[in-house]
Design a protein around this motif. Structure first.
Motif, PDB file in Angstrom:
ATOM      1  N   TRP A   1     -11.037  -0.542  -4.664  1.00  0.00           N
ATOM      2  CA  TRP A   1     -10.498   0.410  -3.879  1.00  0.00           C
ATOM      3  C   TRP A   1     -11.497   1.317  -3.177  1.00  0.00           C
ATOM      4  CZ3 TRP A   1     -11.535   5.823  -5.163  1.00  0.00           C
ATOM      5  CH2 TRP A   1     -10.745   7.015  -4.688  1.00  0.00           C
TER       6      TRP A   1
ATOM      7  N   GLU B   1       0.750  -1.117  -0.007  1.00  0.00           N
ATOM      8  CA  GLU B   1      -0.056  -0.050   0.083  1.00  0.00           C
ATOM      9  C   GLU B   1       0.741   1.221   0.004  1.00  0.00           C
ATOM     10  OE1 GLU B   1      -4.241  -1.184   2.162  1.00  0.00           O
ATOM     11  OE2 GLU B   1      -2.645  -0.434   3.440  1.00  0.00           O
TER      12      GLU B   1
ATOM     13  N   GLY C   1      -7.079  -1.167  -6.063  1.00  0.00           N
ATOM     14  CA  GLY C   1      -7.110  -1.777  -5.112  1.00  0.00           C
ATOM     15  C   GLY C   1      -7.332  -3.251  -5.317  1.00  0.00           C
TER      16      GLY C   1
ATOM     17  N   GLY D   1      -5.511  -1.000  -0.697  1.00  0.00           N
ATOM     18  CA  GLY D   1      -5.510   0.153  -1.492  1.00  0.00           C
ATOM     19  C   GLY D   1      -4.008   0.205  -2.154  1.00  0.00           C
TER      20      GLY D   1
END
Length: 467
Positions: free
Chosen positions: A391, A178, A372, A366
């Protein structure tokens, strides 16, 4: 700190579990039934899943933290560290930020110290590495990355430029994947405002000792996450590790060597090492050993949960896995904190306590703006989602999981404004040393001082001769 004749419930740690457990206890407790005291080195709780977005500038850093005194107005909040616990006397030693340490008696104890970064004795790591466990590190990373773009745009030294534009991330779990996804997004946007820095000039490297990234969402979505990052120009090296990074010279196990000014360490976490001084039963990896009721094994007045606890996964054990343990994530921490709070009240009143049991609902991650992966578990069915929808699910879940409506509203307001306004790409690197410029302006200059001293001596000599 107030003195009281009422029983004291001491909560060690003001993180996710500590905050929610204290709130639950205060909510369930009768007026005057006990005193709740929370001790933490920081006066706020940090919602760690949002640190990557804070590093990318998608969320204001102030909105990622929750002030403990504001959320727990009926509790004592002490800013300091619990250094030792005497179980025989039921006394904890508290070391405040300033002043002498003192003893604090308690009747019931909640251990919620969370975890710290898991590191290895790698040469140069302590001096060069940047962690991602606190909001300070998140802000520092953002400022540091933007400063590297400033350096690269301003220098004529090709070696300095190459080192500044090389970013190495170690660890391919949620935090690492992430963070590199968000930071790459931010750097790509920021490059539009530089005359001599383009995204093609930057080099992003993700390293993990495992053979896959994002193991929490399963192999297929993990493979998709890897392919997605690689499509954005991120180099992903699996089944390898970092041997050294002295002075920013990164040496990987696979033979790759690069010079980098930015080395981000997100290779897992471990329980807070302070637990070893508390005399509590610990598991093989240093977690506090608890029962299914979140009580510390062998005690009837101590509870533990979250990242610093070894909590049995009753769903997995009923399915036939006797060694199933709850993973250290926000999903379990939130639910454990509520059960823990209820069990503290039940234990204080002499009522039966309930066991913690929660079936995994999946995971979301994400990978930058509009990108994501998500795995949703519905009974025996696993639904895999990727791209923009995943996402949205990531933001929706964590936005609602953020403690207090005050912070929820602020987070969603940040996201809404970002739909219409461009991302901020300002580096505030001077925040790390805010007094440096004033000190340079205000410090006395050695030469004028010496001259003044000579002048004073001559004046005093004139007065002496005149007299």
């Amino acid at each position: 700190m107030s003195t009281t004749e009422r029983p004291r419930i001491l909560v060690v740690g003001g993180g996710y579990v500590g905050l929610y457990a204290a709130r639950r206890i205060l909510k369930k407790m009768r007026y005057g039934e006990a005193t709740v005291t929370v001790v933490d080195p920081r006066s706020y709780m940090t919602y760690q899943p949002f640190l990557p977005e804070a590093a990318a500038g998608s969320i204001s850093p102030r909105h990622v933290v929750v002030p403990l005194r504001r959320v727990l107005p009926k509790a004592e909040v002490l800013t300091g560290r619990v250094t030792t616990i005497d179980q025989d006397r039921k006394v904890a030693t508290v070391a405040p930020l300033v002043g002498e340490a003192y003893e604090l008696p308690f009747d019931y104890l909640v251990i919620a110290m969370g975890a710290v970064s898991r590191t290895f004795p790698i040469p140069g790591l302590a001096e060069q590495g940047i962690g991602m466990k606190g909001i300070e590190e998140s802000i520092g990373l953002r400022n540091h990355v933007l400063e590297q773009l400033d350096k690269a745009d301003s220098t004529t030294d090709e070696d300095v430029r190459r080192k500044a534009l090389t970013f190495v991330f170690v660890g391919g779990g949620f935090a690492g994947a992430e963070t590199i996804g968000e930071v790459e997004d931010m750097a790509r946007d920021a490059a539009k405002y530089y005359t001599s820095v383009k995204r093609e000039d930057m080099r992003f490297i993700l390293v993990d000792a495992a053979d896959k990234i994002l193991p929490e969402v399963g192999p297929k979505l993990g493979a998709y996450g890897k392919e997605h990052l690689e499509s954005r120009g991120v180099e992903v090296y699996l089944s390898t590790s970092m041997d050294s990074c002295v002075d920013g010279h990164v040496v990987l196990k696979n033979g790759l060597e690069v010079d980098s000014s930015t080395i981000v360490w997100t290779a897992g976490v471990k329980p807070n090492p302070a637990l070893a001084r508390f005399g509590l039963p610990l598991g093989p990896r240093g977690h506090v050993d608890t029962s299914e009721k979140l009580q510390v094994q062998g005690t009837d007045y101590i509870w533990a949960a979250g990242d610093n606890a070894q909590v049995p996964d009753m769903v997995g054990r009923r399915a036939g896995n006797p060694n199933a343990w709850c993973p250290p994530n926000a999903q379990h921490a939130l639910r454990q904190a509520k059960v823990l709070g209820d069990n503290v009240i039940s234990g204080m009143r002499g009522f039966p306590q309930k066991e913690y049991s929660h079936a995994n609902k999946g995971a979301v991650a994400g990978l930058g703006l509009h990108k994501g992966v998500a795995m949703i578990v519905m009974g025996k069915v696993k639904i895999k989602v990727k791209g923009r929808l995943a996402w949205y699910m990531h933001r929706g879940y964590h936005g609602m999981a953020m403690p207090t409506w005050n912070r929820k509203i602020r987070i969603f307001a940040d996201w809404t404004l970002a739909m219409f306004l461009k991302r901020e790409v300002v580096s505030l690197g001077a925040m790390e040393t805010p007094r440096e410029e004033f000190y340079e302006a205000a410090k006395p200059s050695p030469a004028p001082v010496a001259a003044m001293a000579d002048g004073d001596k001559s004046k005093s000599g004139e007065k002496a001769s005149a007299s």
